[in-house]
Design an enzyme around this catalytic site. Structure first.
Site, PDB file in Angstrom:
ATOM      1  N   GLU A  38       5.490  13.137 -12.742  1.00 19.54           N
ATOM      2  CA  GLU A  38       5.424  13.694 -11.380  1.00 19.54           C
ATOM      3  C   GLU A  38       6.764  13.560 -10.655  1.00 19.54           C
ATOM      4  OE1 GLU A  38       1.940  14.569  -9.034  1.00 19.54           O
ATOM      5  OE2 GLU A  38       1.160  12.660  -9.724  1.00 19.54           O
ATOM      6  N   TYR A 109       2.414  13.861 -18.870  1.00 21.85           N
ATOM      7  CA  TYR A 109       1.665  13.845 -17.614  1.00 21.85           C
ATOM      8  C   TYR A 109       0.455  14.758 -17.835  1.00 21.85           C
ATOM      9  CZ  TYR A 109       0.379  14.783 -12.765  1.00 21.85           C
ATOM     10  OH  TYR A 109      -0.314  14.922 -11.597  1.00 21.85           O
ATOM     11  N   ASP A 150       1.314   9.039 -17.798  1.00 25.74           N
ATOM     12  CA  ASP A 150       0.108   9.085 -16.985  1.00 25.74           C
ATOM     13  C   ASP A 150      -0.885   9.937 -17.748  1.00 25.74           C
ATOM     14  OD1 ASP A 150      -1.917   9.502 -15.219  1.00 25.74           O
ATOM     15  OD2 ASP A 150      -0.657  10.104 -13.534  1.00 25.74           O
ATOM     16  N   ASP A 252       1.893   5.847  -5.527  1.00 24.42           N
ATOM     17  CA  ASP A 252       0.510   5.371  -5.651  1.00 24.42           C
ATOM     18  C   ASP A 252       0.276   4.720  -7.015  1.00 24.42           C
ATOM     19  OD1 ASP A 252       0.936   7.920  -6.642  1.00 24.42           O
ATOM     20  OD2 ASP A 252      -0.860   8.799  -5.756  1.00 24.42           O
TER      21      ASP A 252
END
Lengths: 265, 265
Positions: A38, A109, A150, A252
């Site tokens: 990201e 991702y 991720d 986050d």
DNA sequence: GTACAGGGCG
DNA sequence: CGCCCTGTAC
């Protein structure tokens, strides 16, 4: 003897916003490889110079609409490529591969999926199936290989703070977990879990929208470092760096790190 | 004998974005009064604590759609009020008044006017006429009074970089200049011009859209500190701080400063 | 809650 | 150019 090989992964949620935090973290931790997700920048705006000034090579692929991946490495990367190469949508801003000091690293991702009834959830499941095929075509579980990133999937009940309530969340959905399990079966070991078996409350992501999520540890373990058995056997430690989630303007997600003892040379 | 009273005005174009720059400037310059315009925050989001921590009182009035004014002061302000009070639209986010160390300060963000044929230009001219009436009702030119802010009018040819081409710009339009002149005639002295008579190229605003406007000095003098004669006679200096326009993330305006020698007590 | 894109504006 | 806004995504 042998040398230590340190690998880290971090969903930075905008490389522009997180660059100071990342540079500080690189200076303090000096991993051999850092996988980023990201990044959210088109390639012409990726801050490659800042990585070079920090002593890192960096390869990256981004786009305007979000996503974006990068691999930073102390040693020069070989065999760099982007995207799935099966004739379907390559989705280059979601997969970067590079070989560092002889070890192939795949950084992904994985699509989040939006909601179980959204077309993006079907795309996510399909993407994971295509990824299993990708590993099968390019690699062997008998050889060293790292898969980092991720994954947007918490593999087990222990990996979410409320497995009952979150059962139908796209990141803990039975179909998503099954698709991830198909890849594990191909020949991967969850390196963090190898060093922390049966430890609950070990998360890498806390939703911004949940008040005081970090303090209450209402998190998810969706970021991973997986290795094929010959490499996993050489892992000596793995940890989650929660401190980076307490920084000034945190992502986050936070950093996940693993160390491997490599044979000399 | 006497003490120095330092006043400054700054169109910050978003207090959120400019807060670090403003705090640094306050620490370095320690004005008795700083007038701010275009704070662009509703009152509940104004960063009042940051001013208090810097040793300043602050009063402010903002809204969602832009505009917004504030007065920061070392001494506690008295007689604080907002907006024009003539029964027309009070437009509270464009006028704040406070008395600091006995000196009344009126801080305005005069409507820009959009274009000469837009209704907002008529509103601007009317607003300046109403402001003349406001001064007349509340103050006397025989007593000390400060008028500071972004007047959105360059008073003279010397105050714009191209008086011929800009003749019909709303900030240099003959009707706007005439409306401002009506207020000057009521009883104000242009304090900056008093100390820099006949000096061209002295600007406080450079349009973001003009390439390298600051380096080429393609600016406008639209921010002002005006005083009634008994106060203006006590002014000892006035200057434009161009350095603040060369900072990290500058506003399109910069700081204007004036100093007055006040009688003791 | 945080950051993006796209549009309006000066 | 660099703010605002609204909408969208996670």
């Amino acid at each position: 003897m042998g040398e230590v090989f340190r690998v880290a992964t971090y969903n930075c949620n905008s490389i522009r916003t997180r660059l100071p935090l990342i540079l500080k973290w690189l200076a303090a931790n000096r991993p051999d490889v850092l996988c980023l997700q990201e990044t959210k920048v088109p390639d012409e705006e990726f801050p490659a110079d800042a990585f070079r000034e920090a002593g890192y090579h960096v390869v990256f692929r981004g786009q305007k609409g979000g996503a974006g991946v990068a691999i930073a490495s102390l040693a020069a990367p070989d065999d760099v490529s982007f995207g799935l190469d099966d004739g379907g949508p390559p989705d280059e801003a979601r997969l970067v591969r590079a070989t560092v000091r002889g070890i192939p690293v795949v950084n992904t991702y994985v699509p989040q999926g939006r909601s179980p009834d959204h077309p993006m959830f079907r795309y996510k499941l399909e993407w994971l199936a295509r990824l299993r095929d990708y590993f099968d075509r390019h690699f062997s579980p008998a050889e060293p290989l790292l898969w980092c990133g991720d994954f947007n999937v918490a593999p087990e009940e222990i990996d979410v703070h409320n497995p009952v309530r979150l059962k139908h969340h796209v990141d803990f959905h039975p179909e998503a977990r099954a698709a991830l399990e198909r890849i594990r079966e191909w020949g991967f070991v969850d390196v963090f879990r190898r060093h922390h078996p049966n430890e609950p409350g070990q998360y890498t992501f806390w939703d911004y929208r949940v008040p005081r999520a970090l303090e209450r540890n209402l998190g998810w373990r969706v970021d991973h470092i997986w290795a094929t058995p010959p490499l996993a056997e050489r892992s000596v430690d793995a940890w989650i760096d929660r401190e980076a989630r307490r920084a000034e303007k945190p992502s986050d997600h936070t950093f996940l790190v693993a160390e491997f003892k490599l044979p000399p040379g």
